[in-house]
Scaffold this active site. Sequence first.
Site, PDB file in Angstrom:
ATOM      1  CD  GLU A  66      14.615  -2.762 -13.531  1.00  0.00           C
ATOM      2  OE1 GLU A  66      15.059  -1.605 -13.678  1.00  0.00           O
ATOM      3  OE2 GLU A  66      14.635  -3.622 -14.425  1.00  0.00           O
ATOM      4  N   GLY A 123       4.807   4.781  -8.747  1.00  0.00           N
ATOM      5  CA  GLY A 123       5.624   3.583  -8.971  1.00  0.00           C
ATOM      6  C   GLY A 123       4.769   2.320  -8.953  1.00  0.00           C
ATOM      7  CG  HIS A 124       2.793   1.062  -5.364  1.00  0.00           C
ATOM      8  ND1 HIS A 124       2.950   2.152  -4.556  1.00  0.00           N
ATOM      9  CD2 HIS A 124       3.395   0.029  -4.737  1.00  0.00           C
ATOM     10  CE1 HIS A 124       3.613   1.801  -3.460  1.00  0.00           C
ATOM     11  NE2 HIS A 124       3.906   0.522  -3.550  1.00  0.00           N
ATOM     12  N   GLY A 168       0.824  -1.203   0.000  1.00  0.00           N
ATOM     13  CA  GLY A 168       0.000   0.000   0.000  1.00  0.00           C
ATOM     14  C   GLY A 168       0.862   1.258   0.000  1.00  0.00           C
TER      15      GLY A 168
END
Length: 278
Positions: free
Chosen positions: A148, A36-37, A31
């Site tokens: 990454e 990025g998520h 969460g």
Amino acid sequence: MRVVRSINDMRNVIADWRRTGATVGLVPTMGGVHAGHLSLIRVAGEHSDQVIATLFVNPSQFSLDEDFDAYPRDEDKDLQMFGEAGASLLFAPPIEEIYPNGHVTKVHVEGLSSLLEGKFRPQYLTGVSTVVSKLLIQAMADVAVFGEKDYQQLQVIRRMARDLDIPTVILGAPTIREYDGLAMSSRNRYLSAAERPHAGRLFSAISDIARATAEGADPIPLCNAAERRLIESGFRQVDYITVRDANTLEQYRGPGTPGRVLAAAWLGKARLIDNLDV
Ligand code: PAF
């Protein structure tokens, strides 16, 4: 977007999808969702028909003095963002669904888990390989996507999945960065307004090292000089800044071999980590 909280409910949804011939992608998260998520969800969507986001702040990867209690939790906001990015299911289990009473099994990737992050956060990577192996086995997705940005974590997960014959393909997705190069992270919110303008210096430091190393320079003096400059510019501690073999994370073998610059440094209360290909 549907929310399920039990392994059984998730498996039932997946079984329905499978009956229609759909492929499945999995994006494990804790969460605190940011861009990025969302890019991980999009990458999963490019490789599968249905995407599951998981939301579980995994206690076993935090030590007692770390930020488990303070870790950002806002399920409604995360759910909305996951849905907008293209996920079709959220698996958000309570702690006892993942670690029922009497759970004692740990998954530990020897060697890789003890280097770099492992020296500073000894429980972290074993906690990650334990919970991720469980999520992979629970979902049996076709692909699973990890950032990454947590490069060592990604390498540990790849090795774990290979060693345990988990058939899910593990994909790495590129780091998403702020305007000044700062890698997006849920923990960036620990930076104060005064610290934030300095945070991009970690990315500048590893970029310079990556470029010079690629041109054949010896990375050791470069890393030592970068560490000094980071401290001079307000970082309070550099845990490591180093060039390693990109696959094993052992010593870099020199020009013509795969290399990765990896760094972790404290700016105020925020521990920033970042890495770049040489
Ligand atoms: O990178 C993370 O958010 C976590 O370490 C992960 C992979 C979801 C495991 O808890």
